[in-house]
Design a protein around this motif. Sequence first.
Motif, PDB file in Angstrom:
ATOM      1  N   UNK A 463      10.387 -40.728 -27.168  1.00 50.85           N
ATOM      2  CA  UNK A 463      11.401 -39.986 -27.910  1.00 50.85           C
ATOM      3  C   UNK A 463      10.826 -39.388 -29.188  1.00 50.85           C
ATOM      4  N   UNK A 464       9.969 -40.161 -29.862  1.00 50.00           N
ATOM      5  CA  UNK A 464       9.353 -39.645 -31.084  1.00 50.00           C
ATOM      6  C   UNK A 464       8.481 -38.435 -30.788  1.00 50.00           C
ATOM      7  N   UNK A 465       7.752 -38.472 -29.690  1.00 53.51           N
ATOM      8  CA  UNK A 465       6.885 -37.342 -29.340  1.00 53.51           C
ATOM      9  C   UNK A 465       7.718 -36.100 -29.037  1.00 53.51           C
ATOM     10  N   UNK A 466       8.756 -36.266 -28.247  1.00 50.52           N
ATOM     11  CA  UNK A 466       9.597 -35.114 -27.876  1.00 50.52           C
ATOM     12  C   UNK A 466      10.296 -34.551 -29.109  1.00 50.52           C
ATOM     13  N   UNK A 467      10.833 -35.427 -29.965  1.00 55.89           N
ATOM     14  CA  UNK A 467      11.505 -34.943 -31.169  1.00 55.89           C
ATOM     15  C   UNK A 467      10.545 -34.237 -32.107  1.00 55.89           C
ATOM     16  N   UNK A 468       9.276 -34.643 -32.120  1.00 60.12           N
ATOM     17  CA  UNK A 468       8.303 -34.017 -33.001  1.00 60.12           C
ATOM     18  C   UNK A 468       7.826 -32.669 -32.488  1.00 60.12           C
ATOM     19  N   UNK A 469       8.061 -32.386 -31.207  1.00 64.87           N
ATOM     20  CA  UNK A 469       7.612 -31.099 -30.661  1.00 64.87           C
ATOM     21  C   UNK A 469       8.409 -29.936 -31.260  1.00 64.87           C
ATOM     22  N   UNK A 470       9.752 -30.035 -31.219  1.00 67.24           N
ATOM     23  CA  UNK A 470      10.561 -28.980 -31.818  1.00 67.24           C
ATOM     24  C   UNK A 470      10.353 -27.625 -31.168  1.00 67.24           C
ATOM     25  N   UNK A 471      10.622 -26.556 -31.946  1.00 66.40           N
ATOM     26  CA  UNK A 471      10.469 -25.173 -31.482  1.00 66.40           C
ATOM     27  C   UNK A 471       9.709 -24.392 -32.543  1.00 66.40           C
ATOM     28  N   UNK A 472       8.695 -23.624 -32.103  1.00 62.11           N
ATOM     29  CA  UNK A 472       7.951 -22.805 -33.041  1.00 62.11           C
ATOM     30  C   UNK A 472       8.802 -21.609 -33.483  1.00 62.11           C
ATOM     31  N   UNK A 473       8.384 -20.946 -34.560  1.00 67.79           N
ATOM     32  CA  UNK A 473       9.191 -19.846 -35.071  1.00 67.79           C
ATOM     33  C   UNK A 473       8.974 -18.540 -34.314  1.00 67.79           C
ATOM     34  N   UNK A 651       7.838 -30.777 -20.022  1.00 68.05           N
ATOM     35  CA  UNK A 651       7.919 -32.052 -19.339  1.00 68.05           C
ATOM     36  C   UNK A 651       6.741 -32.906 -19.785  1.00 68.05           C
ATOM     37  N   UNK A 652       7.066 -34.048 -20.422  1.00 71.12           N
ATOM     38  CA  UNK A 652       6.037 -34.879 -21.053  1.00 71.12           C
ATOM     39  C   UNK A 652       5.266 -35.643 -19.988  1.00 71.12           C
ATOM     40  N   UNK A 653       4.037 -35.147 -19.722  1.00 74.66           N
ATOM     41  CA  UNK A 653       3.189 -35.772 -18.722  1.00 74.66           C
ATOM     42  C   UNK A 653       2.371 -36.896 -19.351  1.00 74.66           C
ATOM     43  N   UNK A 654       1.861 -37.833 -18.542  1.00 72.47           N
ATOM     44  CA  UNK A 654       1.018 -38.912 -19.100  1.00 72.47           C
ATOM     45  C   UNK A 654      -0.177 -38.393 -19.869  1.00 72.47           C
ATOM     46  N   UNK A 655      -0.758 -37.291 -19.405  1.00 73.32           N
ATOM     47  CA  UNK A 655      -1.914 -36.751 -20.116  1.00 73.32           C
ATOM     48  C   UNK A 655      -1.520 -36.251 -21.502  1.00 73.32           C
ATOM     49  N   UNK A 656      -0.334 -35.661 -21.621  1.00 71.99           N
ATOM     50  CA  UNK A 656       0.123 -35.189 -22.925  1.00 71.99           C
ATOM     51  C   UNK A 656       0.363 -36.358 -23.871  1.00 71.99           C
ATOM     52  N   UNK A 657       0.948 -37.422 -23.334  1.00 77.39           N
ATOM     53  CA  UNK A 657       1.150 -38.608 -24.164  1.00 77.39           C
ATOM     54  C   UNK A 657      -0.184 -39.137 -24.666  1.00 77.39           C
TER      55      UNK A 657
END
Length: 772
Positions: A463-473, A651-657
Amino acid sequence: MQTCNNGAKRTPYPSLDDNDYTLYEAYNELHGLAQELETPFDAPAVLVVGHQTDGKSALIEALMGFQFNHVGGGTKTRRPITLHMKYDLNCEEPLCRLDDSDTNPPTVAQEKSLQEIQAYIEAENMRLEREPCQFWDKEIIIRVAYKYCPNLTIIDTPGLTAPTPGRKNRALQGQARSVESLIRAKMQHQEFIILCLEDTSDWSNATTRRVVMQIDPELSRTVVVSTKLDTKIPQFARSSDVEVFLRPPACTLDGCMLGDSPFFTSVPSGRVGSGHDSIYESNDAFKQAISLRELEDIATLEDKLGRPLSKEERSRIGVSSLRLYLEDLLQKRYMDSVPSIIPLLEKEHRSTSKKVNDLKLELSNLDELKLKEKGRVFHDSFLTKLSLLLKGTVVAPPDKFGETLQDERVNGGAFNGTDGLQFPYKLIPNAGMRLYGGAQYHRAMAEFRFVVGATKCPPISREEIVNACGVEDIHDGTNYSRTACVIAVAKARDTFEPFLHQLGTRLLHILKRLLPISIYLLQKDGEYFSGHEVFVRRVASSFNTFAETTERTCHEKCMEDLVSTTRYVTWSLHNKNRAGLRQFLDSFSGSEQSVSNETSFGPVVNDKSDVKSRADVKLSHLASGIENGTSTQSTETRLVDLLDTTLWNRKLAPSSERIVYALVHQIFHGIREYFLASAELKYNCFLLMPVVDKLPLLLREDLEYAFENDLDSVFDITHLRHSLGQRKRDLEVELKRVQKLKEKFRQIHEQLSSVSAQSVFPSTEKDLNPKK
């Protein structure tokens, strides 16, 4: 010859002077002086110890020949009462003086009636009953001169209790412990004869003796008394029971007790007065009732035994027999103690004389210029001791001023991580040693290094990783390097900021401890500014204010570093070299199978050289393929997969984590190393060093400002002159009292040395007839 109430004959003691009671008066004064001034000597006295309702106060009144206290059930004595009883043939009625140094000047004993003394004792009991600590070891001193009282000093104590066990009786249990502690402290005085009261018909039941024998195991200075004899005689059905009661076997009572066997007394009930509930019209009627009660007890015992009592047995029965025995015993103690009292009075006289001379010198030096100079000397001496403690010294006792690491954590705060756990203190060097000064400062900083250096990055959730991604400007793709930076700096800030507060609190505690240790060293070396507590408090306040201000400034500097380090990630700073970036690229070199089989967030730990070589090969191969335009289909496919995984696909893949986890740990590690080095350096430079190079100047400036603008607030010369003058007058009064007592005991000692006499007191029996 004089006749006792029980018919025994007694020869009057010869005295140094038939009208001279100098020895007895001298011991009375000595006892009062010891109580008021807490001097190291005590006069012989009789200490009465017993349980509640054992009849302590009633027995003392019978010994005195008149009633004065409030007797009955419950706690009627909450302060010890010292009675200096003096036989005076001219006093037909008791002449009483109340000497309570808390309300009266210590040299003035106010004359009081028996009713006033009783009212005062009852008022004290009621006052103490309302206070948290319901008992007080400060004695109420009453001086009595009377035609029918013996020459005795008796101390009445609060009654012992044995409350019922259980939580609901905790208050009573606490009171019982307080009373027993008070009585045990009184019994510690070896000069006191202990009068142990037992209200029992079975000598194997040691109620009061249990407490007394903890202090006097052999009962070698204890007189045992069985009270309320008139109520016990009817309990015996056989004469053999009476024989055992009057002569208890050696296995039951210690044979070394004073008098070899117990005394037996009865005191008639009823109060003296004119009210409807009073039984005796006068003290004479009360004394007659005591004598009749004694005769009745003897007659009843003889009837139970079927034989007359022997002379020895009669000498143990009745208040009059106990009074004669105690008087003789105390007289002997008085004379035996005279030679040992004189050296103590000599020592006290020398000590008091020195104090008076020191005060005279101090009063003569109450000059502004001299006080300023003394203040500057004290300032320099204080700073010298402070510097000595930081550099290291052994002149202050570690058992008194040192702290173990456990003590330091309790008093100055512990280093707690985000999990709330403390680093095991046994792993810290010198944890069990009691340290102070520079050694303690060094140990605290070493613990800080241990704790912070072992701190790992907190767990990272999906959840922390996804929340930190956000949206670029400008696009909706993902930037996992930014995500890693956001997570790393947030967790580093939350992790290390508490350590910074804890370090400041701990080091400030250590610095403030230098103050009392420095004062101790000044007192030890005779450099303390005695009598000028206002000035010393001013110096102490300036030092504490300086330490607090300096720590606050140092903490702000450290916080600036922590904020800057956790606000913007600089790769060269946070990663030390390019190994972090290489490790980032290396995370893609593994096969898809190995990535899909990952079950944790943690990166695979590889040899650094292997990581470096493989990353270099990949970069070189990729660059070569692009330059030559000969990149293979597999390379293009891998590049597309890379972009799809890290840029276009949310989609948060294991490699991204794994990528985020590796980068977060790398950045967190860099922040930790920088924070640790920066905090230690800054606290050394901006907290420790200012004590050495800035404190002397600032402290001197503060004192000089006070000297010039408000000298009286620093030294309070007016109040100081008044208080020193009062102390000097009090010491001069004490000196005169000690001198007077010293001369009295010296004269008595000379008389005792030249006259062979068994006692210095005349008989005090009522039927003494000088004409016979």
